[in-house]
Every structure is written in structure tokens, then in C-alpha cells.
Design an enzyme around this catalytic site. Structure first.
Site, PDB file in Angstrom:
ATOM      1  CD  GLU A 154      -1.220   0.055   3.706  1.00 30.09           C
ATOM      2  OE1 GLU A 154      -2.180   0.837   3.614  1.00 30.09           O
ATOM      3  OE2 GLU A 154      -1.029  -0.703   4.664  1.00 30.09           O
TER       4      GLU A 154
ATOM      5  CB  VAL B 185      -1.019  -3.271  -4.669  1.00 30.77           C
ATOM      6  CG1 VAL B 185      -0.888  -4.279  -5.803  1.00 30.77           C
ATOM      7  CG2 VAL B 185      -0.671  -1.882  -5.152  1.00 30.77           C
TER       8      VAL B 185
ATOM      9  CE  LYS C 166      -0.213  -0.737  -9.154  1.00 28.98           C
ATOM     10  NZ  LYS C 166       0.725   0.180  -9.830  1.00 28.98           N
TER      11      LYS C 166
ATOM     12  CG  ASP D 207       7.063   9.200  -9.761  1.00 28.77           C
ATOM     13  OD1 ASP D 207       8.142   9.685  -9.371  1.00 28.77           O
ATOM     14  OD2 ASP D 207       6.284   8.588  -9.013  1.00 28.77           O
TER      15      ASP D 207
END
Length: 761
Positions: free
Chosen positions: A43, A49, A65, A160
Site C-alpha cells: 500500500e 495493491v 490497485k 515518475d
């Protein structure tokens, strides 16, 4: 844990979820009667998840998710979660996690169903082993490049990339990499990172690109930076930036460079370090343009390294361009930069010394004065030089790729300047040798001009590097090639040509004016005369009427007089009263002080008597104009122009007639005298006659002469007589005035055009 009863009623957790955040555990929940959540995998700040199994095919496993309860209240976050889930679902690639399904839980919370991956993420592997060997690091990075390229092709930018978002499956020696969390990890950071007017600073601070840290719009090159950051941490075991707080890390990303990878792990190959630093360049234009380009560079590195290992050769072949980095590049850069700085300092010192000698002191500066000039130059450039060095140390010194690129540019600038100086000096000497076979170019003025050509060419080389530095297109190549080349060549030719115009051949080669000392027949002073032998018959036959050549000062005597100033020239003129090389500087020295202007006039009269060519010297003309406005010497100076200067005198009188109202009347009277007009040029006479004519009709009668003999001065007079003025007439004199000769204006314009056409031919 949520208990699911045996009834057929759909399970709803809405009420429980709203009461307590701990009730966010959805294990046992069935989604769409297809996926049963069996256990919690992990998490984060926004999602949990779960592992799930297919309700009808239990062997199939998935990862699901689900957005956390406390995030559902943020409508924008939920909408972005779902929108980006749709976006990544369109990307199908072996190195991108497969998105199988999306939907909403019974409590209206969005979820994403992805393939179940068995292995570990890159962050876990790095925590276990510390650093990865270069072959394994490039193997993983190349797969990430391929997956990110597929996402870019679908219009998706990850923004990211970090070790937690790269999952490794299969054999650890050659794992398969999968890129995770497109868009999700960005939003994990939004709660802790400052919002800006232009947008949200998204990403993990230690791995985000500088443009993301500034909350600017990110493109594909931001992901290229992220892949470079992944390589950095895989090779060094450390994050590029690791400040105490996220805010401090963001500021560090915006302000500075990370440490060199080889400064942390010296075994990293130089070439691989260059690739990493180019991928992580602060300026997006200096990075690889696409992830595919970075992947091709890493592939070439792997191939070359493998081939080198097979050949038992340690260093792999280096690349050209910004990724080429040698261990000695920094030493070479310092040496070349020091050479360029030293040459620039010498040029500035020569220019300052020449300026002092020619325009301030009117003599050669002493050693103390030269030392003060050097200290002044050093003091002037010290502050900007220190600031430049500080910027260089902070932004460039640790970046091997930028060091290699800067070395190439600096070397091009310095070597171009040196070659330009040498070629210019050879051109000047060849010109003098052709015109004066025994002449030798000299003088500090020429040194300064030639150094100016060198600086010009060096600046052009630097400008060319800047223009071509950032992925040039066709226009940039055209500017860097023909435009800069032609402009530089034109400016260099203009500088050399200006040197020839401003420095006559006699001053360039003073050795040709006076005879060599060994050939001087004059006995030294205070030496009794010796009986001379009668001239030979051959000498008498060769020059029966030759007059004896006057004595001339030697070069050493001229230099000694120059050092002493006016007193030195006075002493020297007593020994050589007919030497123009003594009379000219003596007249100029007299002209510096008003109380000796009469002596200057007398010296100029003697000078013109022995050498009328010097009347064309620009310094002599300037001195005569100065004397023409001196109290008590106006008439004598004008008389010199009229009687002793030859054709140069009437030209100077005409300039005064046109530009100096104080002496215009007297200059006109002298130009009307018959003896003055005899040695004036036809071009000057017609310009004067047209300008001084009593009426426009009288000027009209001079047009045939003007068309035949006129020059630019006549064109200027005719243009003035046939042109309107912008202002000067009417109310408040704001309206244009008609031409002085309005009726004859057309004829004057035609005559000016005829003269201009003739001059152009």
C-alpha cells in the site's frame, strides 16, 4: 478483514469504509464476479495493491490497485486516476505492465487490474546488493527505454521513473524489467509538494527533472532524465540528490548538479558516465532527444564493451560528441583555457600600451607604466573571472560530458584565433614584400590589429559552437556556415585593410626610409675630415647629375628621440634638418602645446619643402586643421595649405570651406586664386565651382564639367541643391522646404546619377 456471507446479495463496504480508515481492507471482496481479492500485497499514500484470482479460472492471478477511501473525496485525484488508467491501458509492450481491466468497487472507488508479477522491484534489489555491475545496469535501462518509448508513442509520459516503479522478473542475472505506476506515483507526491500557479510539482524529488522541479511542462526528455537517474542509482547505489527534506531536495535539483558517478564509484567506465550525465543534463536540449536514442547509445556501449572484452582490450572505443569523456579532458581543458586567457591578456596589454603611446603619452611607456596597465587589466577582469570559475566549478566541472563538449569548443576557439593571427601576419608581410621587397612589417599598432583579427575569429568560432550546440536544423547550419564565415572573413579583411590605410608603407617599414647605418657617408660629429678619393669613372657615367642625398637619421637615433619627446626631436633636427622622419614627429610634438604652434607651422613648411608626400598623412592634415583655428596662426596655416602642400592643400581648404564657417570666407578666397587652382584636381575644382556659383543658372552651366570630372563631393553638392528638407518651413517650421534650386532640381539629379554611374564603372 471483511467477512462475506453466503447470500446472493452484493457485498457493499460503503458504510464500514466511511466509519474507519482501517476498514480499507478489501480482502475477500469480489469485483464484477470475476476477481476475488485474496491478500494485500502493498500500500501507498493513495492506493492499496491486492493479489486477486479469477473466480472461474483460479489458476489466473492478478494485481489490483484500489484507490484509498480518503482519496475518494478528492474528485480531481479520482478523475486523474481513472483517466490515466485508460491512457496506460492503450500501451502494449513487454516492458510495460499489462493493464487488463479497470472499474469501480461497489463503494464507487476506482481500481485497475494488472498482470501479476513475481519478482522484486529495482529498489528492493538495490537495498539488497547496493550497486549493480555496468552490464546489468545497462541491460535493465535499455528495457526501460524500450517500454518508455512505447508509452511515448501512445502519448503517455511517465514523469515518475524511480527504482520503486521498475519491477524485475525472471533470472536475476538477466531479468525482465517492467515499468509500473504510470501517473499513480506522481499523485502520491502531490500532498507533500508545493502547488504552483502553472501546475503541480509532480514526481519523486530525488529523481525528478529540473523542469519538473520548476513546475514547468514536462515532455519526453523528462523521462530521458528519469532513465538517466535510474542508471545513476544502479551504478552508484546512491540517489542523485538526497537532501534532508523534500523541499530541500527540490531546491537542490533546481540549483546544482549531482556528484560525478565516478567520484562515488571509480570503477564506472568513463564512457558510461558520459552517457548518464548527458541523459541527466540540466538543459533538456542537451539530453538525448528520445528514449530510443538513449537506448541506441546504451546498445552501442554494450556492443563495444563486449567486443573489447573479446579482444582483451581494456578501454572501449570512445564516442564522438558530448558523450566522449577522457580521464585527461579536465587537464586538457585547463591547459587550453589558460593558453587562451594568456593570449587574450597579451592582446589587451598590447592594445593598452599602443593606445597610451599613440593617444595619451605620445611616447613609449616606461616599464612602471606598463606594469600599472597590466595590474589594471588584471583588476578589471578579476571579478568576472572569479564568478565564471565559480559557475564552472558548480555546473560543469563534475559533468564529464559537458567537460568533453566544452574542451572541443574551447580548443576550436583558441586554435582558430592562433591560426587567424598567423595567417593575417603572413598576409601583411607578403603584401609588404611584394610592394617593398626589403621592407619588414613592424609596429605595435599592427600587432594590435592582427590580435584583433585573432579575437574576431575566435569569437566567430565560439558563436558557431553555440549555434550548432543544440541539435541544429537547416537554418542553424546555414547561419553557422556561410553567414558566420562570410561575416568573419569580411570583418577580418576590413581590419587588415584599415591597417594598410591608416599605416602607410613607410611607417610599416621604417628601415627603407633612411639608408642603413653602414652605408652612411656622413662623418661622425667632432671628427676631422679625411681626404676623399675621387669618384670612379663608372659612378660618374651612371649618375653624372646626381645630387648628394641628404643625411638621414638612423633607426636607433629615431627611437632614442621618441623616448625623449620634444627635446629629443629638437636635438635630432639640428643634425638632420632635411630628414622628413625627424621633421614630421617634431611638428606633431610642437602642435601639442598652443604656445609652440608657430614652431609647428615653420616645421611643417620645412617638411613640405623636402617631402610633399607627407602632406597626405592624416596626422598632418589633423594638425593643420588644428592650427587653422589657433589664435594667431590661422593665416599661416591656410597659406601652407594653399602654397606648400600640392594637390592635398586645396582638398583640405575645400573641407574647411564646407565645414568651418569661421574660416569659410578666407578658404573661398584662396580657392579662387589662380596659383592655387593650378595644382588642384579637376574633381575638386568642379565641386567648388558648383557649390560657390552665384545662382542656380550659373550652376546649371557647370553640369557638363561635373558629369565629366565630378566625384562624391560634386554628388553631395548636387543632391543638396535638388532635395527637400523634412522640416523648416510653414507654421512652426514643421513643413518641408522645397529644394534650393527647385527649377533645376531634375537636371541636378540627372547629373548626380551620371557621375555616380561613372564612378561605379
Amino acid at each position: 478483514m471483511v467477512v462475506v456471507d453466503d447470500s446472493n446479495e452484493p457485498v457493499t463496504l460503503y458504510d464500514v469504509e466511511m466509519e474507519d480508515l482501517d476498514a480499507d481492507d478489501l480482502v475477500g471482496l469480489s469485483l464484477r464476479d470475476t476477481y476475488t481479492l485474496t491478500r494485500l500485497l502493498g500500500e501507498g499514500g493513495m492506493a492499496r495493491v491486492y493479489e486477486a484470482r479469477h473466480t472461474r479460472i483460479p489458476a489466473k492471478r492478478y494485481a489490483i490497485k484500489v484507490l484509498r477511501i480518503d482519496m475518494t473525496a478528492h474528485g480531481e485525484i479520482a478523475a486523474r486516476f481513472e483517466r490515466e488508467a485508460h491512457a496506460i491501458a492503450s500501451v502494449v509492450h513487454p516492458n510495460i505492465v499489462d493493464v487488463i481491466d479497470i472499474g469501480l468497487t461497489p463503494s464507487r472507488r476506482p481500481y485497475i487490474v494488472t498482470e501479476y508479477l513475481d519478482g522484486t522491484d529495482l529498489a528492493g534489489l538495490l537495498r539488497e546488493v547496493g550497486t549493480l555491475p555496468p552490464p546489468l545496469a545497462t541491460h535493465i535501462a535499455r528495457q526501460v527505454c524500450r517500454g518508455i518509448s512505447a508509452a511515448h508513442a501512445c502519448g503517455v509520459i511517465h514523469r515518475d521513473l524511480k527504482p520503486e516503479n521498475v519491477f524485475l522478473t525472471g533470472d536475476r542475472k538477466a531479468p525482465r524489467a517492467k515499468v509500473l505506476d504510470f501517473g499513480l506515483a506522481r499523485m502520491v507526491e502531490t500532498r507533500d509538494i508545493t502547488l504552483t500557479r502553472s501546475g503541480i510539482v509532480m514526481g519523486t524529488p530525488a529523481y525528478m527533472s529540473p523542469e519538473q522541479a520548476r513546475a514547468e511542462r514536462a515532455d519526453e526528455r523528462s523521462d530521458v532524465y528519469g532513465i538517466g537517474a535510474l542508471l545513476y542509482v544502479m551504478l552508484t547505489g546512491k540517489q542523485p540528490y538526497s537532501e534532508a527534506t523534500p523541499q530541500a531536495t527540490v531546491l537542490a535539483v533546481m540549483a546544482g548538479e549531482p556528484p560525478r558517478p565516478r567520484s562515488l564509484v571509480s570503477s564506472i567506465p568513463q564512457r558510461l558516465e558520459g552517457i548518464v550525465q548527458r541523459a541527466m543534463a540540466r538543459d533538456p536540449a542537451e539530453r538525448f532527444a528520445t528514449a530510443l536514442e538513449l537506448e541506441a547509445e546504451l546498445t552501442a556501449y554494450d556492443v563495444d564493451t563486449h567486443a573489447a572484452e573479446l579482444r582483451m582490450s581494456a578501454p572501449p572505443p570512445s564516442l564522438s560528441g558530448a558523450t566522449q569523456a577522457s580521464e585527461h579532458d579536465r587537464t586538457r581543458l585547463v591547459a587550453v583555457a589558460a593558453l587562451g586567457a594568456g593570449l587574450l591578456f597579451l592582446w589587451l596589454a598590447m592594445a593598452a600600451s599602443t593606445g597610451l603611446r599613440m593617444y595619451v603619452l605620445h611616447r613609449t611607456p616606461t616599464e612602471l607604466e606598463l606594469l600599472l596597465v597590466a595590474l589594471t587589466i588584471l583588476g578589471t577582469v578579476a571579478t568576472p573571472a572569479l564568478l565564471l570559475l565559480r559557475h564552472f566549478r558548480r555546473r560543469i566541472w563534475n559533468n564529464s560530458a559537458r567537460i568533453a563538449e566544452l574542451l572541443m569548443r574551447t580548443r576550436a576557439v583558441v586554435y582558430s584565433a592562433i591560426v587567424a593571427y598567423g595567417l593575417s601576419a603572413l598576409a601583411v608581410r607578403a603584401h609588404d614584400f611584394w610592394r617593398l621587397p626589403r621592407a619588414a612589417t613592424g609596429g605595435a599598432a599592427w600587432d594590435v590589429l592582427l590580435c584583433g583579427v585573432a579575437v574576431l575569429v575566435g569569437a566567430a568560432a565560439a558563436l558557431r559552437g553555440v549555434v550548432l550546440g543544440k541539435r541544429p536544423g537547416r537554418l542553424r547550419r546555414f547561419v553557422a556556415g556561410p553567414v558566420i564565415g562570410v561575416a568573419t572573413l569580411t570583418a577580418a579583411v576590413f581590419i587588415v585593410r584599415a591597417g594598410f590605410i591608416a599605416t602607410p608603407a613607410a611607417s610599416l617599414a621604417p628601415a627603407t626610409a633612411p639608408p642603413p647605418p653602414a652605408l652612411s657617408t656622413a662623418p661622425p660629429p667632432n671628427t676631422p675630415p679625411t681626404p676623399s678619393s675621387p669618384p670612379s669613372a663608372s659612378a660618374v657615367l651612371e649618375a653624372p647629375d646626381a645630387a648628394p642625398e641628404p643625411e638621414r637619421a638612423t633607426i636607433a637615433e629615431l627611437e632614442a628621440a621618441k623616448q625623449s619627446g620634444l627635446s629629443g626631436w629638437r636635438r635630432l633636427v639640428q643634425r638632420y634638418p632635411a630628414d622628413p622622419h625627424v621633421l614630421l614627429p617634431l611638428a606633431l610634438a610642437y602642435g601639442e602645446k598652443p604656445d609652440s604652434h608657430a614652431d609647428a607651422v615653420g616645421t611643417l613648411k620645412k617638411l613640405f619643402a623636402v617631402d610633399r608626400v607627407t602632406a597626405k598623412d592624416e596626422k598632418v592634415r589633423t594638425l593643420l586643421v588644428k592650427l587653422a583655428f589657433s589664435d594667431g596662426q590661422t593665416e599661416q596655416a591656410l597659406a601652407l595649405m594653399a602654397e606648400d602642400m600640392g594637390a592635398a592643400g586645396p582638398d583640405l581648404l575645400y573641407d574647411l570651406y564646407v565645414t568651418a564657417p569661421a574660416v569659410r570666407g578666407r578658404a573661398r578666397e584662396l580657392l579662387q586664386r589662380a596659383d592655387v587652382r593650378e595644382h588642384a584636381t579637376p574633381a575638386l575644382l568642379v565641386a567648388f565651382d558648383v557649390r560657390s556659383a552665384a545662382s542656380c543658372e550659373a550652376r546649371l552651366a557647370e553640369l557638363p564639367r561635373a558629369e565629366k570630372d565630378g566625384d562624391e563631393r560634386t554628388i553631395a553638392v548636387l543632391t543638396m541643391l535638388s532635395s527637400n528638407t523634412k522640416k523648416g518651413c510653414g507654421w512652426k517650421k514643421r513643413r518641408p522646404c522645397p529644394p534650393p534650386c527647385a527649377k533645376q532640381a531634375a537636371a541636378f539629379r540627372d547629373a548626380a546619377a551620371q557621375i555616380r554611374s561613372r564612378l561605379e564603372k
